[in-house]
Every structure is written in C-alpha cells, then in structure tokens.
Write a protein that holds these residues in place. Sequence first.
Motif, PDB file in Angstrom:
ATOM      1  N   THR A  38     -19.001  -9.741 -27.659  1.00 26.11           N
ATOM      2  CA  THR A  38     -19.411  -8.841 -26.699  1.00 26.11           C
ATOM      3  C   THR A  38     -19.223  -8.005 -27.724  1.00 26.11           C
ATOM      4  O   THR A  38     -20.832  -6.990 -28.255  1.00 26.11           O
ATOM      5  CB  THR A  38     -18.453  -8.690 -25.960  1.00 26.11           C
ATOM      6  OG1 THR A  38     -18.410  -9.887 -24.879  1.00 26.11           O
ATOM      7  CG2 THR A  38     -19.022  -7.024 -25.218  1.00 26.11           C
ATOM      8  N   ASP A  78     -11.254  -4.025 -35.471  1.00 29.50           N
ATOM      9  CA  ASP A  78     -10.334  -5.061 -34.552  1.00 29.50           C
ATOM     10  C   ASP A  78      -8.922  -5.386 -34.939  1.00 29.50           C
ATOM     11  O   ASP A  78      -8.852  -5.240 -36.469  1.00 29.50           O
ATOM     12  CB  ASP A  78     -11.248  -6.933 -34.347  1.00 29.50           C
ATOM     13  CG  ASP A  78     -11.020  -7.745 -33.654  1.00 29.50           C
ATOM     14  OD1 ASP A  78     -11.368  -8.343 -32.420  1.00 29.50           O
ATOM     15  OD2 ASP A  78      -9.381  -8.465 -34.363  1.00 29.50           O
ATOM     16  N   LYS A 122      -7.514  -7.905 -35.525  1.00 28.49           N
ATOM     17  CA  LYS A 122      -6.956  -9.317 -36.365  1.00 28.49           C
ATOM     18  C   LYS A 122      -7.385  -9.236 -37.487  1.00 28.49           C
ATOM     19  O   LYS A 122      -8.018  -8.382 -37.984  1.00 28.49           O
ATOM     20  CB  LYS A 122      -7.621 -10.952 -35.589  1.00 28.49           C
ATOM     21  CG  LYS A 122      -7.288 -10.684 -34.252  1.00 28.49           C
ATOM     22  CD  LYS A 122      -8.159 -12.191 -33.803  1.00 28.49           C
ATOM     23  CE  LYS A 122      -9.515 -12.433 -34.161  1.00 28.49           C
ATOM     24  NZ  LYS A 122     -11.011 -12.226 -32.503  1.00 28.49           N
ATOM     25  N   GLN A 169     -17.191 -21.061 -29.841  1.00 32.56           N
ATOM     26  CA  GLN A 169     -16.862 -19.989 -29.460  1.00 32.56           C
ATOM     27  C   GLN A 169     -17.080 -19.237 -31.489  1.00 32.56           C
ATOM     28  O   GLN A 169     -17.500 -18.756 -31.514  1.00 32.56           O
ATOM     29  CB  GLN A 169     -15.873 -19.422 -28.896  1.00 32.56           C
ATOM     30  CG  GLN A 169     -16.010 -17.545 -29.261  1.00 32.56           C
ATOM     31  CD  GLN A 169     -15.235 -17.214 -27.643  1.00 32.56           C
ATOM     32  OE1 GLN A 169     -15.171 -17.582 -26.720  1.00 32.56           O
ATOM     33  NE2 GLN A 169     -15.065 -15.956 -27.792  1.00 32.56           N
ATOM     34  N   THR A 187      -6.236  -2.807 -24.237  1.00 37.09           N
ATOM     35  CA  THR A 187      -5.385  -2.190 -24.439  1.00 37.09           C
ATOM     36  C   THR A 187      -5.743  -1.089 -23.974  1.00 37.09           C
ATOM     37  O   THR A 187      -5.381  -0.104 -23.338  1.00 37.09           O
ATOM     38  CB  THR A 187      -5.452  -2.406 -26.411  1.00 37.09           C
ATOM     39  OG1 THR A 187      -5.226  -3.005 -27.011  1.00 37.09           O
ATOM     40  CG2 THR A 187      -4.331  -0.996 -26.255  1.00 37.09           C
TER      41      THR A 187
HETATM   42  C1  FAD Z   1     -10.956 -23.021 -22.783  1.00 30.81           C
HETATM   43  C2  FAD Z   1     -12.268 -21.751 -22.492  1.00 30.81           C
HETATM   44  C3  FAD Z   1     -13.742 -22.281 -21.998  1.00 30.81           C
HETATM   45  C4  FAD Z   1     -14.946 -21.439 -22.048  1.00 30.81           C
HETATM   46  N1  FAD Z   1     -15.607 -21.759 -21.947  1.00 30.81           N
HETATM   47  C5  FAD Z   1     -16.792 -20.831 -21.807  1.00 30.81           C
HETATM   48  C6  FAD Z   1     -18.148 -21.352 -22.049  1.00 30.81           C
HETATM   49  O1  FAD Z   1     -19.020 -22.895 -22.245  1.00 30.81           O
HETATM   50  N2  FAD Z   1     -19.049 -20.452 -21.670  1.00 30.81           N
HETATM   51  C7  FAD Z   1     -19.715 -19.401 -21.997  1.00 30.81           C
HETATM   52  O2  FAD Z   1     -20.248 -18.024 -21.753  1.00 30.81           O
HETATM   53  N3  FAD Z   1     -17.821 -18.681 -21.928  1.00 30.81           N
HETATM   54  C8  FAD Z   1     -16.701 -19.589 -22.030  1.00 30.81           C
HETATM   55  N4  FAD Z   1     -15.755 -18.748 -22.323  1.00 30.81           N
HETATM   56  C9  FAD Z   1     -15.337 -16.990 -22.047  1.00 30.81           C
HETATM   57  C10 FAD Z   1     -15.279 -16.746 -23.379  1.00 30.81           C
HETATM   58  O3  FAD Z   1     -14.623 -17.374 -24.198  1.00 30.81           O
HETATM   59  C11 FAD Z   1     -14.767 -14.817 -23.306  1.00 30.81           C
HETATM   60  O4  FAD Z   1     -15.275 -14.680 -22.403  1.00 30.81           O
HETATM   61  C12 FAD Z   1     -15.325 -14.492 -24.412  1.00 30.81           C
HETATM   62  O5  FAD Z   1     -14.400 -15.149 -25.737  1.00 30.81           O
HETATM   63  C13 FAD Z   1     -15.420 -12.591 -24.506  1.00 30.81           C
HETATM   64  O6  FAD Z   1     -15.637 -12.790 -25.288  1.00 30.81           O
HETATM   65  P1  FAD Z   1     -15.422 -10.720 -25.911  1.00 30.81           P
HETATM   66  O7  FAD Z   1     -15.794 -10.722 -26.876  1.00 30.81           O
HETATM   67  O8  FAD Z   1     -15.368  -9.475 -24.684  1.00 30.81           O
HETATM   68  O9  FAD Z   1     -13.530 -10.540 -25.750  1.00 30.81           O
HETATM   69  P2  FAD Z   1     -12.702 -11.694 -26.884  1.00 30.81           P
HETATM   70  O10 FAD Z   1     -13.482 -12.313 -27.481  1.00 30.81           O
HETATM   71  O11 FAD Z   1     -10.748 -11.726 -26.537  1.00 30.81           O
HETATM   72  O12 FAD Z   1     -12.557 -10.497 -28.185  1.00 30.81           O
HETATM   73  C14 FAD Z   1     -12.028  -8.939 -27.937  1.00 30.81           C
HETATM   74  C15 FAD Z   1     -11.347  -8.853 -28.782  1.00 30.81           C
HETATM   75  O13 FAD Z   1     -10.626  -7.956 -29.470  1.00 30.81           O
HETATM   76  C16 FAD Z   1      -9.551  -7.496 -30.466  1.00 30.81           C
HETATM   77  N5  FAD Z   1      -8.414  -6.834 -30.106  1.00 30.81           N
HETATM   78  C17 FAD Z   1      -7.974  -6.905 -28.415  1.00 30.81           C
HETATM   79  N6  FAD Z   1      -7.122  -5.890 -28.690  1.00 30.81           N
HETATM   80  C18 FAD Z   1      -7.287  -5.143 -29.669  1.00 30.81           C
HETATM   81  C19 FAD Z   1      -7.582  -3.898 -30.144  1.00 30.81           C
HETATM   82  N7  FAD Z   1      -6.018  -3.310 -29.383  1.00 30.81           N
HETATM   83  N8  FAD Z   1      -7.151  -3.153 -30.896  1.00 30.81           N
HETATM   84  C20 FAD Z   1      -8.051  -3.237 -31.579  1.00 30.81           C
HETATM   85  N9  FAD Z   1      -8.792  -4.887 -31.334  1.00 30.81           N
HETATM   86  C21 FAD Z   1      -8.400  -5.217 -30.554  1.00 30.81           C
HETATM   87  C22 FAD Z   1      -9.523  -8.994 -30.293  1.00 30.81           C
HETATM   88  O14 FAD Z   1      -8.691  -9.204 -31.136  1.00 30.81           O
HETATM   89  C23 FAD Z   1     -10.737  -9.624 -30.082  1.00 30.81           C
HETATM   90  O15 FAD Z   1     -11.333 -10.363 -31.474  1.00 30.81           O
HETATM   91  C24 FAD Z   1     -13.947 -19.966 -21.892  1.00 30.81           C
HETATM   92  C25 FAD Z   1     -13.075 -19.214 -21.663  1.00 30.81           C
HETATM   93  C26 FAD Z   1     -12.357 -20.143 -22.817  1.00 30.81           C
HETATM   94  C27 FAD Z   1     -10.584 -20.071 -22.221  1.00 30.81           C
END
Ligand code: FAD
Length: 533
Positions: free
Chosen positions: A14, A33, A35, A104, A166
């Motif tokens: 995202t 981030d 990480k 991913q 967070t």
């Molecule tokens: C087994 C499994 C299968 C899935 N399959 C699918 C699929 O096929 N298709 C699909 O659309 N979705 C799927 N999903 C869901 C998908 O993985 C998540 O919806 C997606 O990772 C969300 O992305 P995001 O960027 O919102 O959050 P995240 O990927 O969680 O990224 C959040 C980021 O924020 C950072 N962060 C956290 N706290 C802090 C802080 N305090 N300060 C700075 N950085 C911070 C983290 O390090 C991380 O890099 C699946 C999930 C799982 C568990």
Amino acid sequence: MSSFKVTIAGSGLTGLTLALLLAKRGVEVLLLDEKSEIGKGSKAICFSRRTLEIFDKLGVVKPVFGQGVQWNKGRIFFRNQEIHSFDLLPDKYAKYPAFVNISQYEVEKILVAAVQQEKLIDMRWQHRIKSLETSIEGNTIQIITPEGEQALTSDFLIACDGSKSTIRRLMNLEMTGSRSEEKFLIIDFRMEADFPSERWFWFAPPHNEQETILLHKQPNNIWRLDVKLGKEVPETIVNDHDFVIKKIKQVVRDKPVSIDWVSLYRFSNKMLENFVHGSVVFAGDAAHVFSPFGARGANSGMHDADNLAWKLAEIVNNKATAKLLQTYNHERLGACKQNITCTINSTQFISPPTVKAISVRDSILLQAVGDVVAKKQINCGRLSVPNAYSSYSHSEEGEWNSIETSPGRCIKDCLMYDGYLIEKLNSEFTLLINSDNHSANIDTDFAANNIHILAITNDGSPALIDLYELTPDAAYLITPDQYILGRWKNFTPDLAISLKEIYLSGSLTDMISHTPSEQDLIDNEVAILLAEE
Ligand SMILES: Cc1cc2nc3c(=O)[nH]c(=O)nc-3n(C[C@H](O)[C@H](O)[C@H](O)COP(=O)(O)OP(=O)(O)OC[C@H]3O[C@@H](n4cnc5c(N)ncnc54)[C@H](O)[C@@H]3O)c2cc1C
C-alpha cells in the motif's frame, strides 16, 4: 526539525504504491519503514486486473506481468468429486487477465526498485514511528533510527503500517470485526509438475473431512497450499517437517517436493470505523484486514492508494481543500464494507460455525453437481474486483442498458483502434464522448476546467461505443482514478463541469447507497442459512 507535506508510514504494497502514485503527480513524499529490507514470508500471491492496471500507470506492470502466472480457471471439489468449475472469463477487450499469481515479496521488490528511481520519494528503512502528536493542521512525528531518535513534522501522515498499525495504537483507534478460531497452514513448496495454473479448492477432502484445501500455482515452480487445520493445532506445527510434507503429499501424491516457507494463520475480518482522522489517513491493512480467500487484502490496499493519491495531490497543490478526503473516506469505507461482507460470507462457508451449519453447507455442495442455483451458493472466496461506489443522485441521465458502466463503477477496459481505454485516460478528469458530440467549444470549456477530452469515433472503436452505449449525444465523466462519476444520454457541458466541482468540494450530502449485486444477495442468504441455529 525537518518538515514534509506528506509522510507515509510503511513500505508494504500500500505504502509503496501510494508513494509512486504521488510522485507521478509531482508530490514529494517521505516513506518510512521500520524494517531494514523487504519482508519475506508467505503473504499475497493473487493480483487482480485492476491492480495490474494501476501498475500500468506506474510503469511497473511489465516485470509483474512478465514473471507472474496468469490464470482464469477455478475448480472446486467436494470429498472426492469435482462439483464445479468456473472461468473468470478472459475479457477479450481488456489489456490484462483477471489475475496473475506472483509472490508479494517479488512485487514489493519491483516497487522498491521503482521507488529508488523516483527523485521525489525519500525512502528510509529502519525508521520506526514511535510517537505522534496530531491535529487538523499537521503532525509531529518521533522516529527511532539507527542513528538515534529524530523528530519531524508533516502536513499529512498516511498510515500504511499494516494490520498491527502503530499509528492506530498511538491514536487509540481500534478496528472492529471478528477473528477466526480456525487455524490455516500456509505452505509454499517447490514442485516440478505439469498441473495447470488453476485455482483448486477442496471442501472436506477424503483424507480428512474437517479440512479445506486451496492449491494455487506461483512462478518458478512454487505452489501455495492453504490447509484449514482446525482450532487446536499448536503453533509449533510449522516446524514439524514430516507433518508439512504429509500435507503436501495428500494433495500432490508422489511428486518430489521441497518446502519453501511455512506459516500458521488465524484470519481476521476487521475494519476501522473511519479512515480519515484529521490530517492522518489510514490505508491498506492499517485500515482493514480480510481473510485471504478473495485476494482482497493487498489488492484493496492498492486500490485505496489509487483513490487517495490524486486527492492528496490536489490538496497539497492547493487545488482542493482537505474536505476532498471525505470522498476517500466514504468510497473506501463502502468498498471495505463490501469486502468484509464478502470475506465473512466466504469464511463462514469454508468454516461453518456449527454442526448444523456444516450439514447445510454440505447439502449445498452435494446438490451443486447438477444444480445451477446450488453452484451459485458455493463460496470458497469471491475474488477481488474493483468495488462499486455509491453515485451522486444527479450524476446519471437518460435510459441505459448496462449497470456495469453506471456512475460509481470503475471503468471497464476496452480495446480501441490504437490501444486500450486504460491507456487513453488522462491522469486528470476525462470526458468520454462520441466524436459526433465533439466541438471546438467543448474543447475550450473543458480545457479551462482541466478536463481532458477523449472523443471516440463510431467506426474507429466500435467495441467501446457498444460497451459504453456511446450514442451521438452521450458522454461520461471519469475521475483521475478511472471511476465513472457521471453519464448522460443528452450531455451538455455544464452537467460535467458542475459535477466535477461538487465532487472536488467533497460535498457528500446527496450520495445514494450501493446496490448489492445478485451474487451479494445470494451470499447473504446462504450466510443467514448457515448461521441459523
Ligand atoms: C497467507 C496470506 C495470503 C494472502 N494472500 C493475498 C492475496 O492473494 N491477495 C491479496 O490481495 N492479499 C493477500 N493477503 C493480504 C496481504 O498480504 C495484505 O493485505 C498486505 O500485505 C497489506 O499490505 P500493506 O502494505 O497494507 O501492509 P503490510 O504489508 O503489513 O506493510 C506494512 C509496513 O509497515 C511497516 N511498519 C509497521 N509499523 C511501523 C512503524 N511503527 N514505523 C514504520 N514502519 C512500520 C512494516 O514494516 C511493513 O513494511 C494475504 C495475506 C496472508 C497472510
């Protein structure tokens, strides 16, 4: 103290997508981030057509599409019998297929490489947001870095920091919803096999009727197995190599395999009540989490980003007030509610909550072999499609046959005489008209209002004229994120110009609500049936 206009917390799918979309619009972004590198692990694998269309805008679609495994077909089994198959019809007029599978991790790698090429994005790993003071005017953010603590200010803070956000915690916000009791074992394994790249789903497989199994292909001979194991399995099961191999072999028999990654999950379906809190905006898993059976998590996070980016750019560039963010809140909350309803219904069908519900579910599955109505009731995940938003009550005029191109819908891609519709839509508002309705006056009016004109000739792009019912006096107004805002059979320029103004002002008072699809209604009926004691 350093000051920024937009800070994004979290460089998952995202945050990365949002940063790239903002940079494409000339907005400087600070991307933080905690990480030190891209996270490994078995997460998303299915990326939808709409997501590929967003990647197309960002110029990153080639490597994703090039590496990914395309698929359209799904097969569903009950015990030892195939009971249904479906085809996510390869849309002959669309540039991209319904889905590609790619990990991913690989997609994040591609996006990070693109971010590193963008001068307007300042990306910092190992920067953890620790505390936050926020008001409508802006934010003061405290960050922990390898060099020590830093403070900065940012007009807007976009929380893309994932399901354990967070920022949500720092703002005392809680998501509401449910978490499944059932545990699911996710195994990514290597296997050379000529199985087709289809989505195979088993209800009650013969070796253990309590389980469900999903098998899906990824690139480079990696396969994803997702097995429902029940409530009682210990977390340590992931380290039990023999057990994991046994689970794989129960599906693929005697093929040689090796394990790539194993994890155990309990899935949640939860959301925040509001995504916009003053100058802090939530997107992706920080705003909502869904069970993965519809591939709606990552896909919807990137669709949040697409909805938000141009609005934020308008605000930062003083072309709109922060009230425009209310349209993001309204539309993406609506999308989230649709996704939650869908995924709850799927979860309930996959894991019926009571013995009686299991028998209701199983009787639907038994009936499905020769019964079209029962087939429609099978729910092993309704796969991600662009959500339909509610439309303005006065944004449609005239008689139309197709609801698929009605206001509030994402545009449907279509082959044109020299490319695809998604390629022709400008990054600003676009007026789609029949060239018979095009005149120099319209050009002048719309240029003054920053609306790009796409005039279609009857003989040049007949498929598009047909799909959009673009009769000589008809027209559509399309938003920068490629949603249909209005359509008129007897178009006059003032209709589109005033609709754009109303939308940009963020006035939502005359919104009407989303009409559920026929499939939504069927799913809800089945959910009620399963929940009945
Ligand atoms: C087994 C499994 C299968 C899935 N399959 C699918 C699929 O096929 N298709 C699909 O659309 N979705 C799927 N999903 C869901 C998908 O993985 C998540 O919806 C997606 O990772 C969300 O992305 P995001 O960027 O919102 O959050 P995240 O990927 O969680 O990224 C959040 C980021 O924020 C950072 N962060 C956290 N706290 C802090 C802080 N305090 N300060 C700075 N950085 C911070 C983290 O390090 C991380 O890099 C699946 C999930 C799982 C568990």
